[in-house]
Design an enzyme around this catalytic site. Structure first.
Site, PDB file in Angstrom:
ATOM      1  N   SER A 131      12.775  -7.549   4.778  1.00 25.67           N
ATOM      2  CA  SER A 131      14.103  -7.899   4.293  1.00 25.67           C
ATOM      3  C   SER A 131      15.156  -7.605   5.347  1.00 25.67           C
ATOM      4  CB  SER A 131      14.406  -7.152   3.001  1.00 25.67           C
ATOM      5  OG  SER A 131      13.835  -5.882   3.061  1.00 25.67           O
ATOM      6  N   PHE A 132      14.849  -6.744   6.307  1.00 21.74           N
ATOM      7  CA  PHE A 132      15.895  -6.421   7.314  1.00 21.74           C
ATOM      8  C   PHE A 132      15.517  -6.793   8.715  1.00 21.74           C
ATOM      9  CE2 PHE A 132      18.247  -4.880   4.140  1.00 21.74           C
ATOM     10  CZ  PHE A 132      17.469  -4.121   3.317  1.00 21.74           C
ATOM     11  N   LYS A 157       9.179  -3.062  14.664  1.00 24.27           N
ATOM     12  CA  LYS A 157      10.031  -3.585  13.600  1.00 24.27           C
ATOM     13  C   LYS A 157      11.441  -3.662  14.182  1.00 24.27           C
ATOM     14  CE  LYS A 157      11.032  -2.401   8.774  1.00 24.27           C
ATOM     15  NZ  LYS A 157      10.443  -1.684   7.621  1.00 24.27           N
ATOM     16  N   SER A 212       2.656   2.292  14.678  1.00 25.79           N
ATOM     17  CA  SER A 212       1.228   2.002  14.908  1.00 25.79           C
ATOM     18  C   SER A 212       0.959   0.604  14.345  1.00 25.79           C
ATOM     19  CB  SER A 212       0.333   3.026  14.231  1.00 25.79           C
ATOM     20  OG  SER A 212       0.876   3.484  13.025  1.00 25.79           O
ATOM     21  N   TYR A 213       0.073  -0.116  15.010  1.00 25.90           N
ATOM     22  CA  TYR A 213      -0.211  -1.489  14.619  1.00 25.90           C
ATOM     23  C   TYR A 213      -1.369  -1.499  13.634  1.00 25.90           C
ATOM     24  CZ  TYR A 213      -1.983  -6.304  15.163  1.00 25.90           C
ATOM     25  OH  TYR A 213      -2.453  -7.575  14.951  1.00 25.90           O
ATOM     26  N   GLU A 227      -2.341  -6.247   5.376  1.00 25.38           N
ATOM     27  CA  GLU A 227      -2.151  -5.657   4.040  1.00 25.38           C
ATOM     28  C   GLU A 227      -3.442  -5.657   3.217  1.00 25.38           C
ATOM     29  OE1 GLU A 227       2.335  -7.628   3.891  1.00 25.38           O
ATOM     30  OE2 GLU A 227       0.968  -7.966   2.225  1.00 25.38           O
ATOM     31  N   ASP A 260       7.892   2.832  -4.062  1.00 18.08           N
ATOM     32  CA  ASP A 260       7.628   1.387  -3.975  1.00 18.08           C
ATOM     33  C   ASP A 260       6.181   1.153  -3.574  1.00 18.08           C
ATOM     34  OD1 ASP A 260       8.936  -1.475  -2.082  1.00 18.08           O
ATOM     35  OD2 ASP A 260       8.068  -1.312  -4.101  1.00 18.08           O
ATOM     36  N   GLU A 288       0.957  -4.469  -1.144  1.00 19.35           N
ATOM     37  CA  GLU A 288       1.571  -5.013   0.074  1.00 19.35           C
ATOM     38  C   GLU A 288       1.975  -3.876   1.034  1.00 19.35           C
ATOM     39  OE1 GLU A 288       2.211  -5.716  -3.009  1.00 19.35           O
ATOM     40  OE2 GLU A 288       3.196  -7.651  -3.303  1.00 19.35           O
ATOM     41  N   ASP A 321       6.336   1.497   4.658  1.00 19.35           N
ATOM     42  CA  ASP A 321       7.526   1.083   3.929  1.00 19.35           C
ATOM     43  C   ASP A 321       8.191   2.209   3.163  1.00 19.35           C
ATOM     44  OD1 ASP A 321       8.342  -1.877   2.002  1.00 19.35           O
ATOM     45  OD2 ASP A 321       9.479  -0.456   3.204  1.00 19.35           O
TER      46      ASP A 321
HETATM   47  N1  ATP Z   1       2.836  -1.273  11.342  1.00 20.82           N
HETATM   48  C1  ATP Z   1       2.536  -2.535  10.978  1.00 20.82           C
HETATM   49  N2  ATP Z   1       1.405  -3.111  11.411  1.00 20.82           N
HETATM   50  C2  ATP Z   1       1.090  -4.372  11.040  1.00 20.82           C
HETATM   51  N3  ATP Z   1       1.850  -5.143  10.229  1.00 20.82           N
HETATM   52  C3  ATP Z   1       2.993  -4.601   9.779  1.00 20.82           C
HETATM   53  C4  ATP Z   1       3.408  -3.292  10.126  1.00 20.82           C
HETATM   54  N4  ATP Z   1       4.594  -3.029   9.517  1.00 20.82           N
HETATM   55  C5  ATP Z   1       4.908  -4.140   8.832  1.00 20.82           C
HETATM   56  N5  ATP Z   1       3.962  -5.084   8.975  1.00 20.82           N
HETATM   57  C6  ATP Z   1       3.959  -6.401   8.373  1.00 20.82           C
HETATM   58  O1  ATP Z   1       5.250  -6.957   8.492  1.00 20.82           O
HETATM   59  C7  ATP Z   1       5.742  -7.293   7.200  1.00 20.82           C
HETATM   60  C8  ATP Z   1       7.177  -6.908   7.135  1.00 20.82           C
HETATM   61  O2  ATP Z   1       7.245  -5.501   7.208  1.00 20.82           O
HETATM   62  P1  ATP Z   1       8.561  -4.761   6.752  1.00 20.82           P
HETATM   63  O3  ATP Z   1       8.204  -3.350   6.474  1.00 20.82           O
HETATM   64  O4  ATP Z   1       9.658  -5.040   7.665  1.00 20.82           O
HETATM   65  O5  ATP Z   1       8.987  -5.554   5.513  1.00 20.82           O
HETATM   66  P2  ATP Z   1       8.691  -5.311   4.023  1.00 20.82           P
HETATM   67  O6  ATP Z   1       8.342  -3.891   3.858  1.00 20.82           O
HETATM   68  O7  ATP Z   1       7.769  -6.327   3.565  1.00 20.82           O
HETATM   69  O8  ATP Z   1      10.099  -5.597   3.442  1.00 20.82           O
HETATM   70  P3  ATP Z   1      11.000  -4.539   2.755  1.00 20.82           P
HETATM   71  O9  ATP Z   1      11.551  -3.762   3.898  1.00 20.82           O
HETATM   72  O10 ATP Z   1      11.943  -5.376   2.007  1.00 20.82           O
HETATM   73  O11 ATP Z   1      10.050  -3.734   1.874  1.00 20.82           O
HETATM   74  C9  ATP Z   1       4.925  -6.502   6.185  1.00 20.82           C
HETATM   75  O12 ATP Z   1       4.760  -7.279   5.031  1.00 20.82           O
HETATM   76  C10 ATP Z   1       3.633  -6.259   6.893  1.00 20.82           C
HETATM   77  O13 ATP Z   1       2.690  -7.243   6.537  1.00 20.82           O
END
Ligand code: ATP
Ligand code: SVQ
Length: 324
Positions: A44-45, A63, A114-115, A120, A159, A163, A177
């Site tokens: 979302s951001f 991010k 970390s990747y 998910e 939360d 996902e 998250d």
């Molecule tokens: N460390 C990570 N490694 C791999 N994929 C990631 C990682 N962090 C986030 N992602 C992927 O990127 C997407 C967006 O992540 P992000 O945390 O920005 O958004 P979100 O959590 O889905 O949105 P919100 O912040 O509204 O909860 C996630 O749905 C996830 O699939």
């Protein structure tokens, strides 16, 4: 010349590979220390990119959050909370996405994480329809380990949902998250008997409809037990393939949650059903684990027959069962 794509970070020209992998990591990182690759997610951001640290060759998820958007959405606190909690989790050896460093430029905030190479948990549940009992036990146990650590620090996720359960390259759980989290300021004076948590000011709605506990819906007060409710919903979903409370819209989902209106389908494992029924309890103080002493994990959940044979202490060293 293609217009400078303002949404993507200014990507430096590819550096001379001979200079890469110097292993001399800079004191303060900037975007120039990374080679940005594909987009791995949109939040979302901000946008999450796969990126490679040119000094170590290590792959990261970065991010990138747009400051203007955060300010417009009045979510500065959400972002600073996420950073605060990720820093508090730096000591965890397992269960969480790690924050390596942060930096910013005039327009953006950068979180080097970390990747989670396998993305998910949700798509794996959808792909196979439902997990077999071994998978359900293993992944529930890994999530429980994460909750024990998080709650031990006085942090409520608020939360938790499939996902937000990511998977590393070995298919181990990485909870992510933390923007919606609440950090319990353990009260100086002991709470009176009918208060189980510090009263919080009525802030905006957090979390995703399907996994929200009744107490967040009614009096907006989350406690560690709110995450135990979401945990129960996730276990149900691993076994049944869908979350327990489903409806056409959020309002109808809220109705079902508050009336505890869910069915357990035929063929649902009896052990899993017993555990889910002890977590999906309207009164937060009566959920399995709610009476366990804070900071000492959830012995009453670990002791449930569903987790028979699970060695919680070595989970992160075990090879996760195949999902098929
Ligand atoms: N460390 C990570 N490694 C791999 N994929 C990631 C990682 N962090 C986030 N992602 C992927 O990127 C997407 C967006 O992540 P992000 O945390 O920005 O958004 P979100 O959590 O889905 O949105 P919100 O912040 O509204 O909860 C996630 O749905 C996830 O699939
Ligand atoms: O909390 C911190 O460690 C620093 C402190 C210094 C600083 O300026 N920031 C950025 C604060 C901020 C948060 C949101 C917006 Cl929209 C703009 C600036 C913080 C920050 C820097 C980089 C990445 C994230 C954050 Cl929160």
């Amino acid at each position: 010349v293609a217009p400078q794509n303002t949404s993507a970070p200014r990507v430096p020209p590819t550096t001379n590979p001979a200079l890469a992998y110097t292993n001399r990591t800079p004191a303060k990182y900037t975007p120039k220390d990374f080679i940005f690759g594909k987009v791995i997610g949109e939040g979302s951001f901000g946008t999450v990119y796969l990126a490679k640290d040119i000094h170590t060759g290590k792959e990261h998820a970065i991010k990138v959050c747009d400051k203007r958007h955060i300010i417009k959405e009045k979510k500065t606190e959400y972002v600073t909370r996420e950073k605060e909690v990720l820093n508090m989790l730096a000591g965890a050896k397992h269960s969480f996405v790690r924050l390596y460093c942060t930096f910013q430029d005039i327009d953006r905030l950068y979180f080097v994480l970390s990747y989670a190479k396998n993305g998910e948990l949700l798509p794996y549940i959808n792909k196979v329809g439902s997990f077999d009992i071994e998978c359900t036990k293993f992944y529930s146990a890994e999530i429980l380990r994460g909750l024990e650590y998080l709650h031990g620090l006085g942090i409520i996720h608020r939360d938790l949902k499939p996902e937000n359960i990511l998977l590393d390259e070995k298919m181990h759980v990485l909870i992510t998250d933390f923007g919606c989290t609440k950090i319990l300021k353990e009260p100086e004076v002991p709470l009176n008997e009918n208060e189980t948590h510090v009263r919080e000011r009525k802030n905006s709605f957090v979390g995703t409809a399907q996994y929200l506990s009744p107490e967040i819906l009614t009096d907006r007060n989350a406690s560690r037990s709110s995450d135990l409710w979401a945990f129960g919903c996730i276990i149900y979903q691993m076994v049944a393939g869908l979350p327990p409370f489903r409806a056409r819209n959020d309002y109808m989902i809220f109705q079902k949650i508050q009336k505890l209106d869910y069915e357990v389908p035929d063929g649902f494992s009896e052990m899993a059903k017993s555990l889910v029924e002890q977590l999906l309890v309207l009164d937060p103080t009566q959920r399995l684990g709610a009476q366990d002493e804070h900071g000492a994990g959830y012995p009453s959940i670990r002791a449930h027959p569903f987790f028979e044979g699970v060695d919680f202490e070595t989970l992160h060293e075990q090879t996760p069962p195949p999902i098929y």
